[in-house]
Design a protein around this motif. Sequence first.
Motif, PDB file in Angstrom:
ATOM      1  N   ASP A 325       0.832  -1.285  -0.057  1.00 60.94           N
ATOM      2  CA  ASP A 325       0.171  -0.137   0.002  1.00 60.94           C
ATOM      3  C   ASP A 325       0.831   1.487   0.011  1.00 60.94           C
ATOM      4  OD1 ASP A 325      -2.019   1.752   0.107  1.00 60.94           O
ATOM      5  OD2 ASP A 325      -2.353   1.501   2.246  1.00 60.94           O
ATOM      6  N   THR A 326       1.488   1.566   1.009  1.00 63.31           N
ATOM      7  CA  THR A 326       2.020   3.025   1.149  1.00 63.31           C
ATOM      8  C   THR A 326       3.700   2.774   0.874  1.00 63.31           C
ATOM      9  OG1 THR A 326       2.655   2.260   3.556  1.00 63.31           O
ATOM     10  CG2 THR A 326       0.495   3.310   3.186  1.00 63.31           C
ATOM     11  N   SER A 327       4.332   1.848   0.754  1.00 64.74           N
ATOM     12  CA  SER A 327       5.536   1.797   0.644  1.00 64.74           C
ATOM     13  C   SER A 327       6.100   2.322  -0.971  1.00 64.74           C
ATOM     14  CB  SER A 327       6.415   0.439   0.611  1.00 64.74           C
ATOM     15  OG  SER A 327       6.184  -0.032   1.976  1.00 64.74           O
ATOM     16  N   LYS A 341      10.333   5.410 -15.829  1.00 65.22           N
ATOM     17  CA  LYS A 341       9.545   5.271 -16.853  1.00 65.22           C
ATOM     18  C   LYS A 341       9.484   3.707 -17.358  1.00 65.22           C
ATOM     19  CE  LYS A 341       8.913   7.407 -21.634  1.00 65.22           C
ATOM     20  NZ  LYS A 341       9.385   8.333 -22.640  1.00 65.22           N
ATOM     21  N   ALA A 342      10.319   3.061 -16.756  1.00 66.21           N
ATOM     22  CA  ALA A 342      10.460   1.465 -17.288  1.00 66.21           C
ATOM     23  C   ALA A 342       9.562   0.693 -16.253  1.00 66.21           C
ATOM     24  CB  ALA A 342      11.916   1.020 -17.080  1.00 66.21           C
ATOM     25  N   VAL A 343       9.263   1.454 -15.083  1.00 66.13           N
ATOM     26  CA  VAL A 343       8.335   0.509 -14.148  1.00 66.13           C
ATOM     27  C   VAL A 343       6.964   0.370 -14.837  1.00 66.13           C
ATOM     28  CG1 VAL A 343       7.198   0.493 -11.736  1.00 66.13           C
ATOM     29  CG2 VAL A 343       9.547   1.624 -12.082  1.00 66.13           C
ATOM     30  N   THR A 344       6.648  -0.908 -14.576  1.00 66.03           N
ATOM     31  CA  THR A 344       5.296  -1.333 -15.299  1.00 66.03           C
ATOM     32  C   THR A 344       4.165  -0.617 -14.622  1.00 66.03           C
ATOM     33  OG1 THR A 344       3.809  -3.069 -15.759  1.00 66.03           O
ATOM     34  CG2 THR A 344       5.220  -3.394 -13.871  1.00 66.03           C
ATOM     35  N   LEU A 386       3.727   6.856  -6.468  1.00 61.76           N
ATOM     36  CA  LEU A 386       4.958   5.798  -6.691  1.00 61.76           C
ATOM     37  C   LEU A 386       6.274   6.789  -7.338  1.00 61.76           C
ATOM     38  CD1 LEU A 386       3.518   2.537  -7.817  1.00 61.76           C
ATOM     39  CD2 LEU A 386       5.008   3.046  -5.728  1.00 61.76           C
ATOM     40  N   SER A 387       5.627   8.017  -7.729  1.00 54.74           N
ATOM     41  CA  SER A 387       6.282   8.867  -8.440  1.00 54.74           C
ATOM     42  C   SER A 387       6.767   8.495 -10.039  1.00 54.74           C
ATOM     43  CB  SER A 387       7.665   9.337  -7.812  1.00 54.74           C
ATOM     44  OG  SER A 387       7.595   9.980  -6.245  1.00 54.74           O
TER      45      SER A 387
END
Length: 497
Positions: A325-327, A341-344, A386-387
């Motif tokens: 959730d918060t991490s 940008k590569a994070v799904t 998650l920025s």
Amino acid sequence: METQDQSAAPPEPQISSGEIQNSQENHSAHEGGQQNTQHLTAPPMPIPPEHPVPDNGLPAYPNTDDAFAALQNPAYNNGTFANPAMMIPPNQQMMSPNGSGAHPANGNSLSADDIALYDRQLRLWGVEAQQKIQSANVVLITMKALANEIAKNLVLAGIGSLTIVDDQVVTEADLGAQFLLTEEDVGQSRAQAAASRVQKLNPRVRVIPDSGSIMTKGASFFRDFDIVIATDLSPTLLAFINTATRLHNRQFYAASTYGLYGYIFCDLIEHDYVLQRDKPNVPTNTGPETRTRSIIKVENQKEGGKTIEKVQKRELYSTWDLASDTSGLPAEYLRSKRRLKAVTPGLSCLRALWAFQQLNNDRFPGHNQQDLQAFTRAATHHHQLLSLPSETLRSEFLRSFLQNVGCEIAPVTAILGGQLAQDVINVRGQRQQPIQNMVVFDGDRMEAEVYPLHPEGNLGRAQLEVATPMVPLGQVDASQMLPLDQAGMMMPAAGMQ
């Protein structure tokens, strides 16, 4: 340092209920039943001052069921819910499924037959690792397509025992992706039907079916197992199970698939493993490598004219509640726009799905405008937390994700089931680095990325003292609460998994 401008909120991707419904009608995958368990979150978990902390860092509770009950009582003391730690029928004594207080195991010694059977594995990871694998007692909760793959791989690897917990019966929908079931099993216990075929894969492994509900197990149920694997459960149930495994210092895995998408989460609390390699020219020093990983010991030994370096490392983990959730992502991601940008976007959608379930009695989003808007807002919110760049969360991806929720696709369950089982084997053997701590599978890209998701502050065993976020009971809609029967047990709602 690269920074990301978040002063203006980006527009939310838009999807319509008609687009989801039309595509869903043409989807060939079988839809699974939705989970309808009551939403509650866990209360704070301070360590009572009267209980000391021994050398291993774990609180020495005289009776962990009592401790678990005390920790949960603030959320259940109005009598509307039975306490999950005390959900034991009055005529049933808490014990392991084989009827004894201690769970069965094959033992630590390898017979000549074992050596012949596991010859390839012994060549791969050695006798010591195989002995640890053979002594493992594993419980697998919910026997659907993903669990079929996990059970197959673990039993073929030669674990000590596998207990299968599932209170559902086999339906025709189960036959679409679950290779351990046949048409003759429809209407029978899913745990019993699967266990009989799992046993045939390796007669040396003790396979124990348990057709009871996981909601009727006390916290002490998990004490008899080395590893607890929960599949296809709601986030609320996963939080409760993870709380119990932490109280008993047991390793915990959670996993689920949603059509082409899925995840694996693990909480090993604190896990040590040893890497062996040729001694490098640069000396290896003890100390932290990352926020979660440290080198705690370095040893050298001569083998065949070479100097072999043995490096003992320790990984620290976080609970399901915090990681799901918060991490946020680690600092090395936040410093790189390329990595962000590569994070799904599947990670944002998974968090949005779990948040939606917690707010809606653990059901999946329906194909109506209200649910689609709520899910889209949640996905956008988590994407921002998650920025992650707004352009990576597109309406096409949201549409694809929602179309897949509730489906089981055999190739996806095979990939994730194999990866989870392999990590369990690695953890038991203590010869390789384990998952840290969330795997997100994206079937569109055919990628399974690992993301270390941890909160600020304490990690590992120290999180036993961390208060878990909760929703006060006064905020729960009483009309949605499950009734109790005369024995004080929760009566499942229609379609409850």
